[in-house]
Design a protein around this motif. Structure first.
Motif, PDB file in Angstrom:
ATOM      1  N   GLN A 240     -39.932 -12.870  26.901  1.00 50.72           N
ATOM      2  CA  GLN A 240     -38.751 -12.351  26.141  1.00 50.72           C
ATOM      3  C   GLN A 240     -38.547 -13.255  24.998  1.00 50.72           C
ATOM      4  O   GLN A 240     -39.028 -14.382  24.964  1.00 50.72           O
ATOM      5  CB  GLN A 240     -37.569 -12.484  27.237  1.00 50.72           C
ATOM      6  N   LEU A 241     -37.588 -12.740  24.249  1.00 56.56           N
ATOM      7  CA  LEU A 241     -37.271 -13.520  23.000  1.00 56.56           C
ATOM      8  C   LEU A 241     -35.743 -13.634  23.098  1.00 56.56           C
ATOM      9  O   LEU A 241     -34.785 -12.914  23.470  1.00 56.56           O
ATOM     10  CB  LEU A 241     -37.486 -12.702  21.623  1.00 56.56           C
ATOM     11  N   ASN A 242     -35.142 -14.643  22.640  1.00 54.89           N
ATOM     12  CA  ASN A 242     -33.745 -14.973  22.296  1.00 54.89           C
ATOM     13  C   ASN A 242     -33.717 -15.049  20.548  1.00 54.89           C
ATOM     14  O   ASN A 242     -34.206 -15.826  19.909  1.00 54.89           O
ATOM     15  CB  ASN A 242     -33.312 -16.613  22.785  1.00 54.89           C
ATOM     16  N   LEU A 243     -33.196 -13.645  20.248  1.00 55.07           N
ATOM     17  CA  LEU A 243     -32.956 -13.433  18.803  1.00 55.07           C
ATOM     18  C   LEU A 243     -31.908 -14.114  18.076  1.00 55.07           C
ATOM     19  O   LEU A 243     -30.722 -14.247  18.968  1.00 55.07           O
ATOM     20  CB  LEU A 243     -32.840 -12.056  18.728  1.00 55.07           C
ATOM     21  N   HIS A 244     -32.041 -14.592  16.970  1.00 57.23           N
ATOM     22  CA  HIS A 244     -30.790 -15.174  16.015  1.00 57.23           C
ATOM     23  C   HIS A 244     -31.035 -14.439  14.735  1.00 57.23           C
ATOM     24  O   HIS A 244     -31.956 -14.857  13.941  1.00 57.23           O
ATOM     25  CB  HIS A 244     -31.139 -16.587  15.741  1.00 57.23           C
ATOM     26  N   GLY A 245     -30.255 -13.724  14.511  1.00 59.82           N
ATOM     27  CA  GLY A 245     -30.283 -12.753  13.207  1.00 59.82           C
ATOM     28  C   GLY A 245     -28.960 -13.449  12.277  1.00 59.82           C
ATOM     29  O   GLY A 245     -27.937 -13.333  13.178  1.00 59.82           O
ATOM     30  N   GLY A 246     -29.434 -13.495  11.202  1.00 60.03           N
ATOM     31  CA  GLY A 246     -28.444 -13.818  10.072  1.00 60.03           C
ATOM     32  C   GLY A 246     -28.236 -12.886   9.026  1.00 60.03           C
ATOM     33  O   GLY A 246     -29.151 -12.232   8.510  1.00 60.03           O
ATOM     34  N   SER A 247     -26.851 -12.315   8.895  1.00 60.84           N
ATOM     35  CA  SER A 247     -26.790 -11.190   7.829  1.00 60.84           C
ATOM     36  C   SER A 247     -27.739 -10.059   8.246  1.00 60.84           C
ATOM     37  O   SER A 247     -27.459  -9.355   9.053  1.00 60.84           O
ATOM     38  CB  SER A 247     -27.174 -11.755   6.423  1.00 60.84           C
ATOM     39  N   PHE A 248     -28.461  -9.676   6.966  1.00 58.73           N
ATOM     40  CA  PHE A 248     -29.175  -8.442   7.197  1.00 58.73           C
ATOM     41  C   PHE A 248     -30.252  -8.685   8.763  1.00 58.73           C
ATOM     42  O   PHE A 248     -30.833  -7.556   9.230  1.00 58.73           O
ATOM     43  CB  PHE A 248     -30.111  -8.044   6.268  1.00 58.73           C
ATOM     44  N   GLY A 249     -30.544 -10.039   8.770  1.00 59.59           N
ATOM     45  CA  GLY A 249     -31.165 -10.278  10.005  1.00 59.59           C
ATOM     46  C   GLY A 249     -30.642  -9.788  11.389  1.00 59.59           C
ATOM     47  O   GLY A 249     -31.155  -9.432  12.300  1.00 59.59           O
ATOM     48  N   THR A 250     -29.148  -9.560  11.257  1.00 59.91           N
ATOM     49  CA  THR A 250     -28.611  -8.993  12.526  1.00 59.91           C
ATOM     50  C   THR A 250     -28.820  -7.357  12.664  1.00 59.91           C
ATOM     51  O   THR A 250     -28.976  -7.111  13.875  1.00 59.91           O
ATOM     52  CB  THR A 250     -26.912  -9.094  12.473  1.00 59.91           C
ATOM     53  N   ARG A 251     -29.036  -6.806  11.653  1.00 58.23           N
ATOM     54  CA  ARG A 251     -29.464  -5.388  11.861  1.00 58.23           C
ATOM     55  C   ARG A 251     -30.847  -5.362  12.268  1.00 58.23           C
ATOM     56  O   ARG A 251     -31.210  -4.600  13.235  1.00 58.23           O
ATOM     57  CB  ARG A 251     -29.588  -4.617  10.413  1.00 58.23           C
ATOM     58  N   ALA A 252     -31.834  -6.165  11.831  1.00 57.20           N
ATOM     59  CA  ALA A 252     -33.085  -6.328  12.430  1.00 57.20           C
ATOM     60  C   ALA A 252     -33.161  -6.740  13.913  1.00 57.20           C
ATOM     61  O   ALA A 252     -33.902  -6.186  14.667  1.00 57.20           O
ATOM     62  CB  ALA A 252     -34.056  -7.295  11.558  1.00 57.20           C
ATOM     63  N   ALA A 253     -32.267  -7.626  14.083  1.00 57.23           N
ATOM     64  CA  ALA A 253     -32.170  -7.911  15.303  1.00 57.23           C
ATOM     65  C   ALA A 253     -31.654  -6.611  16.374  1.00 57.23           C
ATOM     66  O   ALA A 253     -32.281  -6.297  17.429  1.00 57.23           O
ATOM     67  CB  ALA A 253     -31.066  -9.045  15.714  1.00 57.23           C
ATOM     68  N   GLN A 254     -30.799  -5.883  15.874  1.00 60.75           N
ATOM     69  CA  GLN A 254     -30.169  -4.783  16.684  1.00 60.75           C
ATOM     70  C   GLN A 254     -31.024  -3.882  16.738  1.00 60.75           C
ATOM     71  O   GLN A 254     -31.361  -3.168  17.815  1.00 60.75           O
ATOM     72  CB  GLN A 254     -28.904  -4.403  16.035  1.00 60.75           C
ATOM     73  N   VAL A 255     -32.061  -3.418  15.658  1.00 58.12           N
ATOM     74  CA  VAL A 255     -33.093  -2.568  15.787  1.00 58.12           C
ATOM     75  C   VAL A 255     -34.127  -3.099  17.082  1.00 58.12           C
ATOM     76  O   VAL A 255     -34.374  -2.138  17.706  1.00 58.12           O
ATOM     77  CB  VAL A 255     -33.779  -2.473  14.681  1.00 58.12           C
ATOM     78  N   TYR A 256     -34.438  -4.255  16.968  1.00 57.91           N
ATOM     79  CA  TYR A 256     -35.208  -4.667  18.074  1.00 57.91           C
ATOM     80  C   TYR A 256     -34.718  -4.587  19.509  1.00 57.91           C
ATOM     81  O   TYR A 256     -35.472  -4.088  20.543  1.00 57.91           O
ATOM     82  CB  TYR A 256     -35.634  -6.129  17.887  1.00 57.91           C
ATOM     83  N   MET A 257     -33.411  -4.910  19.724  1.00 54.95           N
ATOM     84  CA  MET A 257     -32.890  -4.615  20.968  1.00 54.95           C
ATOM     85  C   MET A 257     -32.688  -3.255  21.129  1.00 54.95           C
ATOM     86  O   MET A 257     -32.721  -3.071  22.693  1.00 54.95           O
ATOM     87  CB  MET A 257     -31.098  -5.097  20.688  1.00 54.95           C
ATOM     88  N   ARG A 258     -32.596  -2.428  20.434  1.00 56.77           N
ATOM     89  CA  ARG A 258     -32.469  -1.107  21.084  1.00 56.77           C
ATOM     90  C   ARG A 258     -34.050  -0.444  21.346  1.00 56.77           C
ATOM     91  O   ARG A 258     -34.170   0.341  22.238  1.00 56.77           O
ATOM     92  CB  ARG A 258     -32.076   0.161  19.665  1.00 56.77           C
TER      93      ARG A 258
END
Length: 579
Positions: free
Chosen positions: A183-201
């Motif tokens: 698994q991964l522990n995601l840390h997204g900042g700014s537009f990286g938070t959208r990238a993280a949410q896309v991966y989470m979905r």
């Protein structure tokens, strides 16, 4: 095929140092040769298809860096940092996250992957400001001719419709599988938070936890919200200044001056006279959009926001020189800070088609920024190849994973309301709002406790255990009530500072060139520094915190050493070579 766990380097230290660490899927990690990375960092690349629907087509070599855990028994999940922009490479974050999140490396690897189109992963680089003269730099944010050239140049070597956050999520999971992380522990900042949410979905079972700092939702149509979010942050900072004894006394009419500046810029442009490093004494014309965008960018960081009252005060009273200097410095720093082709590829497909242009135009009458950024974005995206978004892409992301959400109270682009909006869809989350923080909280006294909260959360993956007791003790940096006057030195005075300087501890090299209005320098492999004289031998690096200096110590008229303060630990350098 079932992915196997990555061999722990701490247990096989000699083997790891002697040769590459191999993993499945064509990804081999070996000691890094990239400057600026920790000595134990491991580098590699994973080749992925540019278009997964076309067999035998172009490929992208993803640039991968792993900062390995120090323990022999490491956790099976890594911490993956996702950069913002969009367009920033994740590996460029190592200088910040390496020290701040070092405790995570006790038991977990830190994984950095330059997303496709950024950093070292087939970057979609192009220059939006070909000319770096002051007037060009304070012009359009997205110059139409430069955007067209960018699109034409990049289209010859890339399918621009394939550089999306959906494809980036597939790339990240391919790297995860190749390295054998469960698994991964995601840390997204700014537009990286959208990238993280896309991966989470897309990969819900591969997410152990997520930290979302400065939330950009998939449904946010950037830059639609910029005008209102900037105005709210601006008003908040003005109120903070009024509540501070020193700032309130220095600028007792700041709210009135901000309104006067807004009214003046609605009526046209303003002229500024300044001493520019590259051009010397110049006069430039500033549009309403450039004035507003410059103030908006000042609000991104607490340190630069501390200069905003002084900048507004001077401009409202007819002196736009300081504002122009901030604008020019920001545009110069932006040249190498992101892959602009990737920025356009993502925003033109995921944001701009959903902007309500009529609503944006209405903000012209109610905010300083108005529809400036919307008009720029809509024009830039004309003719840009668009990607087809998956069904439901813009819907809120629902996740049961543990999530820590962080917002800055005075964030001009991803304010607390965006963080609050996603909590209803992430029931296992907690939302921290950092008082008086901006898009970032670095530089605020006491803010290190937020990093500690992130580290504790990633260890426990328990939002209920996050310690929030330190938040009221965080303070903004001191307000900047005045700046040193810039000094025009003649060419002979500037020429004596040119040359190369070095320091053994830490090992760093400084290169200095004399320019018409100051010095242009480069510290290590960093971006250019523009040094303006504030005394015959003392210079201020534009964009650095107030009080930062580069001072040349002379001995019989020649430079004996260079002292640098304010940009981190003090540095002392000595001449290495004269021009």
């Amino acid at each position: 095929m079932t992915a196997r766990r990555w061999i722990p380097c701490a247990a096989l230290a000699l083997a790891c140092l002697a040769g590459p660490v191999h993993a499945q899927g064509g990804l081999s990690l070996q000691p890094c040769r990239q400057p600026g990375l920790p000595p134990d960092a491991r580098c590699g690349s994973l080749v992925v298809p540019e278009n997964r629907d076309v067999a035998g087509g172009r490929t992208i070599a993803l640039n991968v860096v792993v900062l390995p855990a120090r323990a022999a028994r490491r956790a099976p999940d890594a911490v993956a940092f996702l950069a913002g922009g969009p367009g920033q490479g994740a590996i460029s974050l190592v200088g910040w996250l390496g020290p701040a999140y070092a405790p995570l490396r006790e038991t977990r690897d830190i994984l950095l992957v330059d997303a496709r189109g950024t950093g070292g992963s087939g970057p979609l680089d192009c220059t939006l400001h070909e000319r770096l003269d002051p007037q060009s730099l304070v012009g359009s944010f997205l110059p139409a001719d430069a955007v067209r050239r960018c699109r034409e140049q990049l289209s010859a070597r890339a399918d621009l419709s394939r550089y999306t956050l959906t494809e980036a999520a597939r790339d990240l999971d391919a790297v995860r599988a190749a390295l054998g992380y469960e698994q991964l522990n995601l840390h997204g900042g700014s537009f990286g938070t959208r990238a993280a949410q896309v991966y989470m979905r897309m990969y819900p079972h591969r997410v152990r936890s997520a930290v979302l700092h400065g939330v950009v939702t998939p449904g946010m149509a950037s830059p639609q919200s910029y005008a209102h979010d900037f105005q709210a942050a601006l008003n908040g900072v003005i109120a903070d200044c009024a509540a501070d004894a020193a700032c309130g006394a220095a600028f007792p009419r700041l709210a009135e001056e901000a309104r006067a500046l807004e009214e003046r810029m609605r009526g046209g442009s303003a002229t500024a006279t300044l001493l520019d490093v590259e051009a010397g004494a110049v006069q430039v014309e500033l549009s309403r959009g450039t004035v507003a965008e410059t103030l908006r960018k000042l609000l991104y960081a607490p340190v630069s926001a501390s200069r905003l009252p002084l900048v507004v005060h001077r401009a409202a009273n007819g002196d736009f020189g300081l504002l122009a200097r901030e604008a020019i410095g920001d545009r110069r720093r932006m040249q190498g800070g992101a892959s602009w082709g990737l920025f356009l590829a993502v925003t033109c497909s995921e944001d701009v088609p959903f902007v309500d242009t009529a609503a944006a135009r209405a903000t012209d009458a109610t905010t300083l920024l108005g529809a400036y950024r919307v008009r720029e974005a809509v024009a830039a995206c004309e003719g840009w190849p668009l990607a087809a978004l998956p069904p439901g892409y813009r819907d809120p992301v629902r996740s049961d994973a543990p999530v820590l959400i962080i917002s800055g109270e005075r964030d001009p682009v991803t304010g607390p309301q965006w963080g609050e909006a996603i909590t209803a869809h992430m029931p296992n989350s907690v939302h921290l709002v950092v008082p008086q923080a901006a898009h970032m909280y670095a530089g605020m006294p006491g803010a290190a406790c937020v990093d500690s909260a992130v580290i504790g959360f990633m260890r426990s993956a328990d939002p209920r255990a996050v310690d929030t007791t330190c938040l009221p003790r965080i303070r903004r940096p001191p307000w900047v009530l005045e700046v040193e006057t810039t000094l025009a030195l003649d060419s002979a005075a500037l020429a004596r500072f040119a040359g190369e300087y070095s320091s053994p501890e830490p090992a760093v090299r400084l290169t200095v060139e004399a320019r018409p209005g100051g010095l242009r320098a480069q510290l290590g492999n960093g971006p250019p520094l523009y040094l303006v004289a504030t005394a015959p031998t003392r210079f201020y690096p534009e964009g650095w915190p107030p009080g930062a200096t580069v001072e040349f110590v002379l001995d019989d008229g020649a430079v004996a050493q260079v002292l640098i303060t304010g940009g981190g630990p003090p540095m002392r350098l000595v001449p290495a070579r004269r021009p």
